[in-house]
Design a protein around this motif. Structure first.
Motif: not given
Ligand code: UDP
Length: 489
Positions: A239-268
């Motif tokens: 009985n509350k407002r619910v906003w469904c705004t996903g998949p939120v990960s699709l906000c990253h379109k550029e390869t570099k943005n996907k690469f840096v997401r969340g932490n420093k990757a352990s591969i180049s």
């Protein structure tokens, strides 16, 4: 719409755990793309992990700021630098971790006093209950973010409401989850941790529940076409407002943005892309059991041998936690990497998951069914092998395998909760893994149907986050609701 809504300033307060922070930063991107000002509240270590992502947002003109608050490890008896749940050495320290998070309240409120434009809304992780007092002090709405699907939120809500789990004689006996749009059976032992009695954390849980009951609404990382019936049922249930705004990960379109997401990757990025570009399209299985994986070495060895025997190209992201040396020794002694070097890539540490899932060479994902991994896989049209371990992951497995029909079970029925890893032992042997990989990657009719369904969901997911799509509309509605709520004060 409220004429002042361009000045809205969203304060995002994620739990300090990767599976909670990453989608919250994605939400920050989504709000900032709508020309809103966003401040992310976090600690120095977590700010550093995400600095490149935030930097890239700033460079593209998005107003995402970081409010850094020190984490009082020493004061609460945590090891120095223990600022994220993925590095907490023992489950006995979870209470201390919550204490340290609570210590952030006062310094945050001091910073909020001086904020310009002033805070308009708090989007808080469900686990951080004190943010409801902060919202009250600043007379702004508090929105809750769980980081789960509506399917699992509804299932947990209904089981609790009807005490359905108490009506079975044993923890292994499946029972029907009441009030779902379809028949779902689950055993008590597979329920989320919130159904397990933890005397040391009961008061913290009660505070979360109380804070949630007074929240302005709930934001969910899902989209209407994926689970519209569950969304409707869940809205009615709470009985509350619910906003469904996903998949939120699709906000990253550029390869570099996907690469840096969340932490420093352990591969180049170059090495990762080179490996992916050099294999056949749609041929690799990506294996990652989440950011909290603490599986014992003998279990990880079975996984390694199962992947080797499957004969498919694979990328395996292995968490290098406290038991890492043991596995590293085995890798060296057995010459595993040499043996699989023609078709296997091991990423020891953090993998750029969205980059891998969205690459045309990826065909399948062996996942622990964390909700982020699940919806990220869906957003890229990748079918899954499901290996749930704890939290609501067994419910996510049900959704993937039984409802959406885009997954193959590896076949586990028993959870491995934090601290129980040694006691539980290795649950999945190499043959189970090889067999699940072969079923998923197969060319046959069933596997093709699974892939087609996954592809169809990817199309729906992408549509949801483009102009006029359901998640775009819900995001606009959320912004409008916050604007109106301030206007009416
Ligand atoms: N993730 C990643 N690289 C890794 C491990 C995890 O990018 O090596 C990301 C993944 O894309 C997801 C999050 O970390 O966004 C994990 O969240 P999830 O809900 O799947 O599982 P959890 O880690 O919370 O168990």
């Amino acid at each position: 719409m409220n004429p002042n809504s361009n000045q809205l300033h969203f304060i995002l307060i994620p739990l300090l755990a990767q599976g909670h922070m990453i989608p919250m930063i994605d939400i920050a991107y989504r709000l900032a793309e709508q020309h809103k000002v966003v401040s992310l509240v976090t600690t120095p270590l977590n700010a550093a992990r995400n600095s490149e992502s935030i930097q890239r947002a700033a460079e593209s003109g998005l107003q995402i700021r970081v409010i850094q608050i020190p984490f009082e490890c020493r004061k609460v008896g945590l090891p120095e630098g223990c600022e994220n749940l993925d590095i907490i050495p023992s489950c006995d320290l979870i209470r201390n971790f919550y204490k340290a998070m609570h210590e952030m309240q006062r310094p945050l409120e001091e910073k909020l006093q001086k904020l310009s434009p002033p805070a308009s809304c708090i989007i808080s992780d469900k686990c951080i209950s004190w943010t409801s007092q902060t919202a009250e002090k600043f007379k702004i709405p508090r929105i809750v973010f769980h980081g789960m699907s509506c399917f699992s939120l509804l299932a947990s809500h209904n089981i609790k409401l009807h005490n359905a789990h108490l009506a079975v004689a044993s923890s292994t006996e499946p029972f029907s989850v009441p009030g779902m749009p379809y028949d779902i059976q689950i055993a008590k032992q597979q329920l989320p941790g919130s159904f397990v009695a933890l005397p040391d954390l009961e008061d913290i849980r009660d505070q979360m529940q109380e804070a949630e009951s007074s929240a302005f609404g709930v934001v969910v990382n899902t989209f209407s076409d994926l689970e519209h019936q569950c969304i409707d049922y869940y809205k009615k249930a709470i009985n509350k407002r619910v906003w469904c705004t996903g998949p939120v990960s699709l906000c990253h379109k550029e390869t570099k943005n996907k690469f840096v997401r969340g932490n420093k990757a352990s591969i180049s990025d170059a090495n990762c892309l080179e490996w992916l570009n050099n294999i056949k399209p749609r041929s690799a299985i990506y294996v990652c059991l989440g950011s909290q994986c603490r599986l014992i070495t003998s279990q990880l060895i079975e996984l390694a041998l199962g992947l080797e025997a499957s004969n498919h190209p694979f990328i395996w992201a292995i968490k290098t936690g406290d038991k890492w040396t043991e596995l590293e020794n085995w890798l060296v002694e057995s010459k595993f990497e040499d043996r699989v070097k023609e078709r296997g890539l091991l990423i020891k540490g953090w993998a750029p998951q969205m980059l891998i899932l969205s690459h045309p060479s990826t065909r399948g994902f062996l996942t622990h069914c964390g909700w982020n991994s699940t919806i990220e896989s869906i957003s890229c049209g990748i079918p899954m092998i499901t290996w749930p371990q704890f939290a609501e992951q067994f419910l996510n497995e049900k959704q993937v395998v039984e409802v959406l029909k885009i997954g193959v079970r590896v076949g586990v029925d028993i959870p491995v909760r934090f601290g129980d890893e040694e006691k539980v032992g290795a649950l999945v042997n190499r043959h189970d893994i090889t067999s699940a990989v072969n079923i998923l990657m197969d060319e046959g009719e069933e596997a093709e149907k699974r892939r087609k369904r996954a592809k169809r969901l990817e199309e729906m997911a992408k549509k949801a986050v483009t102009a006029g799509g359901s998640s775009e509309n819900d995001l606009s509605l959320l912004i409008q609701d916050i604007g109106n709520s301030l206007y009416s004060v």
